[in-house]
Design a protein around this motif. Structure first.
Motif, PDB file in Angstrom:
ATOM      1  N   LYS A  50       0.298  -1.799   0.175  1.00  0.00           N
ATOM      2  CA  LYS A  50      -0.464  -0.095   0.128  1.00  0.00           C
ATOM      3  C   LYS A  50       0.760   1.233  -0.144  1.00  0.00           C
ATOM      4  O   LYS A  50       0.938   2.287  -0.984  1.00  0.00           O
ATOM      5  CB  LYS A  50      -1.299  -0.324   1.302  1.00  0.00           C
ATOM      6  N   GLU A  51       1.771   1.590   0.920  1.00  0.00           N
ATOM      7  CA  GLU A  51       2.854   2.113   0.862  1.00  0.00           C
ATOM      8  C   GLU A  51       3.209   2.556   0.048  1.00  0.00           C
ATOM      9  O   GLU A  51       3.931   3.850  -1.217  1.00  0.00           O
ATOM     10  CB  GLU A  51       3.760   2.417   1.850  1.00  0.00           C
ATOM     11  N   GLU A  52       4.077   1.453  -0.821  1.00  0.00           N
ATOM     12  CA  GLU A  52       4.507   2.198  -2.603  1.00  0.00           C
ATOM     13  C   GLU A  52       3.479   1.951  -3.638  1.00  0.00           C
ATOM     14  O   GLU A  52       4.191   2.871  -3.967  1.00  0.00           O
ATOM     15  CB  GLU A  52       5.143   0.507  -2.710  1.00  0.00           C
ATOM     16  N   LEU A  53       2.638   1.544  -3.750  1.00  0.00           N
ATOM     17  CA  LEU A  53       1.538   2.611  -4.312  1.00  0.00           C
ATOM     18  C   LEU A  53       1.223   3.554  -4.129  1.00  0.00           C
ATOM     19  O   LEU A  53       1.012   4.588  -4.833  1.00  0.00           O
ATOM     20  CB  LEU A  53      -0.436   1.315  -4.568  1.00  0.00           C
ATOM     21  N   LEU A  54       1.127   3.900  -2.602  1.00  0.00           N
ATOM     22  CA  LEU A  54       1.124   5.324  -2.951  1.00  0.00           C
ATOM     23  C   LEU A  54       2.426   6.786  -3.274  1.00  0.00           C
ATOM     24  O   LEU A  54       2.004   7.557  -3.575  1.00  0.00           O
ATOM     25  CB  LEU A  54       0.693   5.670  -1.140  1.00  0.00           C
ATOM     26  N   LYS A  55       3.191   5.683  -2.919  1.00  0.00           N
ATOM     27  CA  LYS A  55       4.436   6.974  -3.581  1.00  0.00           C
ATOM     28  C   LYS A  55       4.254   7.094  -4.925  1.00  0.00           C
ATOM     29  O   LYS A  55       4.611   7.961  -5.379  1.00  0.00           O
ATOM     30  CB  LYS A  55       5.976   6.051  -2.980  1.00  0.00           C
ATOM     31  N   GLU A  56       3.668   5.273  -5.454  1.00  0.00           N
ATOM     32  CA  GLU A  56       3.908   5.854  -7.023  1.00  0.00           C
ATOM     33  C   GLU A  56       2.792   6.601  -7.304  1.00  0.00           C
ATOM     34  O   GLU A  56       2.947   7.661  -8.573  1.00  0.00           O
ATOM     35  CB  GLU A  56       3.697   4.372  -7.244  1.00  0.00           C
ATOM     36  N   ARG A  57       1.427   6.507  -7.170  1.00  0.00           N
ATOM     37  CA  ARG A  57       0.190   6.942  -6.867  1.00  0.00           C
ATOM     38  C   ARG A  57       0.974   8.651  -6.847  1.00  0.00           C
ATOM     39  O   ARG A  57       0.600   9.779  -7.706  1.00  0.00           O
ATOM     40  CB  ARG A  57      -0.542   7.361  -6.487  1.00  0.00           C
ATOM     41  N   ASP A  58       1.632   9.108  -6.082  1.00  0.00           N
ATOM     42  CA  ASP A  58       2.399  10.730  -5.764  1.00  0.00           C
ATOM     43  C   ASP A  58       3.217  11.369  -6.617  1.00  0.00           C
ATOM     44  O   ASP A  58       3.209  11.999  -7.008  1.00  0.00           O
ATOM     45  CB  ASP A  58       2.434  10.681  -4.520  1.00  0.00           C
ATOM     46  N   SER A  59       3.972  10.100  -7.047  1.00  0.00           N
ATOM     47  CA  SER A  59       5.443  10.529  -8.475  1.00  0.00           C
ATOM     48  C   SER A  59       4.528  10.793  -9.006  1.00  0.00           C
ATOM     49  O   SER A  59       4.784  11.220  -9.897  1.00  0.00           O
ATOM     50  CB  SER A  59       5.803   9.269  -8.106  1.00  0.00           C
ATOM     51  N   ARG A  60       3.210   9.776  -9.862  1.00  0.00           N
ATOM     52  CA  ARG A  60       3.125  10.402 -11.209  1.00  0.00           C
ATOM     53  C   ARG A  60       1.857  11.594 -10.943  1.00  0.00           C
ATOM     54  O   ARG A  60       1.873  12.149 -11.685  1.00  0.00           O
ATOM     55  CB  ARG A  60       1.713   9.194 -11.390  1.00  0.00           C
ATOM     56  N   LYS A  61       1.077  11.997  -9.528  1.00  0.00           N
ATOM     57  CA  LYS A  61       0.587  12.991  -9.952  1.00  0.00           C
ATOM     58  C   LYS A  61       1.709  14.202  -9.580  1.00  0.00           C
ATOM     59  O   LYS A  61       1.558  15.078 -10.556  1.00  0.00           O
ATOM     60  CB  LYS A  61       0.205  13.042  -8.432  1.00  0.00           C
ATOM     61  N   GLN A  62       2.503  14.222  -9.343  1.00  0.00           N
ATOM     62  CA  GLN A  62       3.752  15.577  -9.439  1.00  0.00           C
ATOM     63  C   GLN A  62       4.327  15.330 -11.025  1.00  0.00           C
ATOM     64  O   GLN A  62       4.547  16.358 -10.890  1.00  0.00           O
ATOM     65  CB  GLN A  62       4.471  14.893  -8.439  1.00  0.00           C
ATOM     66  N   GLU A  63       4.737  14.199 -11.503  1.00  0.00           N
ATOM     67  CA  GLU A  63       4.775  14.247 -13.293  1.00  0.00           C
ATOM     68  C   GLU A  63       3.842  14.472 -13.948  1.00  0.00           C
ATOM     69  O   GLU A  63       4.035  15.143 -14.673  1.00  0.00           O
ATOM     70  CB  GLU A  63       5.856  12.880 -13.498  1.00  0.00           C
ATOM     71  N   TRP A  64       2.551  14.523 -13.743  1.00  0.00           N
ATOM     72  CA  TRP A  64       1.521  14.937 -14.295  1.00  0.00           C
ATOM     73  C   TRP A  64       1.399  16.739 -14.327  1.00  0.00           C
ATOM     74  O   TRP A  64       0.825  17.343 -15.198  1.00  0.00           O
ATOM     75  CB  TRP A  64       0.715  14.311 -13.228  1.00  0.00           C
ATOM     76  N   GLU A  65       1.275  17.361 -13.126  1.00  0.00           N
ATOM     77  CA  GLU A  65       1.148  18.521 -12.776  1.00  0.00           C
ATOM     78  C   GLU A  65       2.331  18.898 -13.513  1.00  0.00           C
ATOM     79  O   GLU A  65       2.518  20.391 -13.860  1.00  0.00           O
ATOM     80  CB  GLU A  65       1.184  18.205 -11.245  1.00  0.00           C
ATOM     81  N   GLN A  66       3.952  18.791 -13.461  1.00  0.00           N
ATOM     82  CA  GLN A  66       4.978  19.241 -14.198  1.00  0.00           C
ATOM     83  C   GLN A  66       4.544  19.035 -15.609  1.00  0.00           C
ATOM     84  O   GLN A  66       4.424  20.501 -15.990  1.00  0.00           O
ATOM     85  CB  GLN A  66       6.450  18.212 -13.816  1.00  0.00           C
ATOM     86  N   GLU A  67       4.189  18.186 -15.774  1.00  0.00           N
ATOM     87  CA  GLU A  67       3.712  17.978 -17.608  1.00  0.00           C
ATOM     88  C   GLU A  67       2.793  19.405 -18.056  1.00  0.00           C
ATOM     89  O   GLU A  67       2.636  20.158 -18.647  1.00  0.00           O
ATOM     90  CB  GLU A  67       3.437  16.560 -17.471  1.00  0.00           C
ATOM     91  N   GLU A  69       2.789  22.043 -16.270  1.00  0.00           N
ATOM     92  CA  GLU A  69       2.285  23.187 -16.040  1.00  0.00           C
ATOM     93  C   GLU A  69       3.329  23.694 -17.219  1.00  0.00           C
ATOM     94  O   GLU A  69       3.359  24.981 -17.662  1.00  0.00           O
ATOM     95  CB  GLU A  69       3.398  23.036 -14.953  1.00  0.00           C
ATOM     96  N   ARG A  70       4.129  22.724 -17.990  1.00  0.00           N
ATOM     97  CA  ARG A  70       4.978  23.012 -18.540  1.00  0.00           C
ATOM     98  C   ARG A  70       4.243  23.061 -19.886  1.00  0.00           C
ATOM     99  O   ARG A  70       4.607  24.313 -20.793  1.00  0.00           O
ATOM    100  CB  ARG A  70       6.247  21.331 -19.026  1.00  0.00           C
ATOM    101  N   ASP A  71       3.083  22.594 -20.286  1.00  0.00           N
ATOM    102  CA  ASP A  71       2.407  22.780 -21.109  1.00  0.00           C
ATOM    103  C   ASP A  71       1.756  23.878 -21.194  1.00  0.00           C
ATOM    104  O   ASP A  71       2.028  24.888 -21.820  1.00  0.00           O
ATOM    105  CB  ASP A  71       0.958  21.202 -21.251  1.00  0.00           C
ATOM    106  N   ARG A  72       1.244  24.491 -20.061  1.00  0.00           N
ATOM    107  CA  ARG A  72       0.691  25.861 -20.419  1.00  0.00           C
ATOM    108  C   ARG A  72       1.434  26.286 -20.552  1.00  0.00           C
ATOM    109  O   ARG A  72       1.580  28.051 -20.604  1.00  0.00           O
ATOM    110  CB  ARG A  72      -0.336  25.728 -18.687  1.00  0.00           C
ATOM    111  N   THR A  73       3.473  26.453 -20.118  1.00  0.00           N
ATOM    112  CA  THR A  73       3.812  28.073 -19.938  1.00  0.00           C
ATOM    113  C   THR A  73       3.827  27.813 -21.674  1.00  0.00           C
ATOM    114  O   THR A  73       4.057  29.094 -22.326  1.00  0.00           O
ATOM    115  CB  THR A  73       5.222  27.314 -19.451  1.00  0.00           C
ATOM    116  N   GLU A  74       3.674  27.022 -22.197  1.00  0.00           N
ATOM    117  CA  GLU A  74       4.316  26.693 -23.744  1.00  0.00           C
ATOM    118  C   GLU A  74       3.391  27.464 -24.183  1.00  0.00           C
ATOM    119  O   GLU A  74       3.812  28.194 -25.789  1.00  0.00           O
ATOM    120  CB  GLU A  74       4.570  24.934 -24.205  1.00  0.00           C
ATOM    121  N   GLU A  75       2.464  27.155 -23.603  1.00  0.00           N
ATOM    122  CA  GLU A  75       1.238  27.536 -24.249  1.00  0.00           C
ATOM    123  C   GLU A  75       1.175  28.772 -24.794  1.00  0.00           C
ATOM    124  O   GLU A  75       0.113  30.447 -25.089  1.00  0.00           O
ATOM    125  CB  GLU A  75      -0.379  27.056 -24.254  1.00  0.00           C
TER     126      GLU A  75
END
Length: 553
Positions: A50-67, A69-75
């Motif tokens: 469960k802990e690993e899944l939560l970490k993986e989800r948080d990591s994916r969420k952070q990457e998605w948010e960064q992506e 943000e980068r898309d919005r900056t480009e636009e």
């Protein structure tokens, strides 16, 4: 005894049963302890997972948010000039396939509104206006090619080209009005079509034939109802359901004005899209494969436009092998047309009312020399030189049918062709024309005509109390002023102007000494005699005074 033995025999089985019970209890305890361990191990493992899944989800969420943000900056950094993405569909043309959304030009609101509201500006040069309109058109075109396909692409292209046809018609009517009228009046229909094709090419980066240009511009003409709101954006509302059901884009066949299509050049290459039996849209096999990629199309268009802006467009051929025209060349041709067909038209100048053949021949020759100088001063941009000279020749041909006119015309133009000096050509042509004119005035046969009567001047049909000298001076000043206007129209140096003079050796040399001066010659001689007499008297008086002092002093 027997009872004692029976009692001892019963105790033995009871003891064995108790031992068996204890064994079972012990085994149960062991099993329970082992189960507890397994449960604990499973719980710990589940917690770790469960802990690993939560970490993986948080990591994916952070990457998605960064992506994102980068898309919005480009636009946010996206501009109408450089845009290759759409703020509606994300970076690199990603389509929202699962969303029930149809892309339209309104999604590029800023660009679309600017394109609809664009109007020619009188104080801006033609090249700059074409460049501005081209940037808006290409940005919208790229958005269409990126985010649409099939029938939807056809609809949006039809709307875009409809507005473009209107804008180009308006631009030609406003900025090239004098040139188009001059070419039309002189019967230069091929050049008219060439000009329209060139304006289209300098806007879209796409070369089209004369026939395709006619059809494209016809789409932007005012309809028969005389809609005065024709060029206003709000009068071009588009119905979402319009244009559906067609089996493809307009082709080269047929004479009707096409109502849709990828571009004006599409009719040159046949149908791009067509419907299959199943109702799906596919690309026609007969269409040029180079047009399959919107990116390749944009690269090609931008390359052609960059070459045009860098001044090399005159070396790029249109269909049919004719040289393309530049915005600068068209502007120069329009100024020359405005001069030669307007105030600079000597053959219709209100200041020259004479109808003698000699003055007509001289004016026709000067007009021809203007055409030759225009062509010679064009430099590398020779695309309009031949058409404009042909138009000028067509303009003066009407006057050359008279023998007297042609003699003066031929004499004057021959001098220019031999010397290349407009000053010498006009000066000698004027002298030849005036000499011939005066000979006819002395001829009794010609004197019966009003153009050669006693009251007729060289530049004016009637002198009206003026002397011949005054008529000549006024006419020569008019020619000099007209020539300066011509030099200004074609951007030539004013030092190439002409200065006409009445020289003593010319046919009108006698005009340099008016009758009033000739009659005053006797008075000048008498004055000289009086002065001499007075001087002699003074000398005698001085001599007498000296003698008196010498002998009687």
């Amino acid at each position: 005894m027997s009872r004692v033995k029976e009692t001892g025999g019963n105790q033995a089985p009871q003891s064995a049963a108790a031992a068996a019970m204890e064994n079972r209890l012990a085994r149960k305890c062991v099993q329970m302890e082992a189960g507890q361990v397994l449960i604990e191990e499973a719980s710990r493992h589940a917690a770790e997972v469960k802990e690993e899944l939560l970490k993986e989800r948080d990591s994916r969420k952070q990457e998605w948010e960064q992506e994102n943000e980068r898309d919005r900056t480009e636009e946010k950094r996206d501009t109408p000039e450089l845009s290759r993405q759409s703020k509606w569909f994300g970076i690199e043309g990603k389509l929202l396939k699962d969303a029930n959304i149809t892309w339209t030009l309104e999604m590029e609101q800023e660009l679309w509104e600017a394109f609809q509201k664009w109007m020619p500006v009188g104080d801006q040069n033609l090249s700059a206006q074409l460049d501005e309109l081209s940037k808006l058109y290409l940005a919208l075109l790229e958005a269409i090619l990126t985010h649409t396909m099939g029938e939807e692409q056809m609809q949006q292209m039809d709307r875009l080209n409809e507005i473009l046809a209107q804008k180009l018609n308006l631009l030609v009517d406003v900025e090239l009005k004098d040139l188009m009228e001059f070419l039309k009046q002189t019967g230069q229909t091929d050049t008219l079509k060439l000009v329209k094709s060139s304006v289209y090419k300098q806007t879209t980066g796409e070369a089209i034939s004369a026939r395709a240009a006619d059809r494209f511009y016809a789409r932007g003409k005012v309809n028969s109802t005389g809609n005065t709101r024709y060029f206003m954006p709000e009068s071009q509302e588009w119905q979402a359901g319009g244009g559906r059901g067609r089996k493809g884009m307009y082709t080269a066949s047929g004479t009707a004005v096409p109502s849709g299509g990828l571009s004006a050049a599409s009719e040159e290459g046949g149908t791009l899209y067509k419907l299959t039996k199943g109702g799906n849209v596919k690309i026609s096999q007969g269409y040029d494969v180079r047009q399959d990629s919107g990116e390749q199309q944009m690269i090609q268009r931008n390359r052609i436009l960059n070459e045009a802006r860098n001044g090399s467009a005159s070396r790029i051929s249109l269909q049919g092998g004719k040289a393309a025209l530049t915005g600068k060349g068209l502007e120069r041709a329009n100024r020359f047309a405005a001069h030669i067909n307007g105030s600079g038209n000597l053959l219709k100048n209100p200041g020259i009312s004479a109808r003698n053949e000699e003055v007509a021949g001289l004016l026709a020759a000067i007009t021809s020399i203007k055409g030759q100088m225009y062509a010679a001063s064009a430099g590398r941009d020779q695309s309009m030189s031949t058409p404009m000279r042909s138009a000028v020749n067509q303009m003066i041909d009407f006057y050359l049918s008279q023998k007297g006119v042609y003699k003066v015309y031929n004499y004057t133009t021959n001098v220019y062709e031999k010397t290349g000096d407009p000053q010498k050509a006009v000066q000698e042509g004027l002298e030849y024309a005036f000499k011939t004119f005066m000979e006819k005035k002395e001829n009794t046969v010609y004197r019966q005509q009003e153009a050669y009567s006693d009251r007729a001047g060289f530049f004016q049909i009637l002198l009206k109390g003026q002397t011949m000298q005054a008529d000549m001076i006024r006419g020569m000043k008019l020619l000099e002023s007209n020539w300066r206007e011509f030099l200004k129209a074609v951007g030539e140096n004013e030092k190439k102007g002409i200065a006409l003079k009445m020289q003593k050796h010319s046919p009108w040399g006698f005009l340099m000494e008016p009758e009033s001066l000739k009659k005053g010659d006797g008075d000048i001689t008498d004055n000289k005699k009086a002065l001499i007499t007075q001087a002699v008297c003074v000398a005698v008086l001085v001599l007498g005074y000296l003698c008196y002092r010498l002998f009687f002093g």
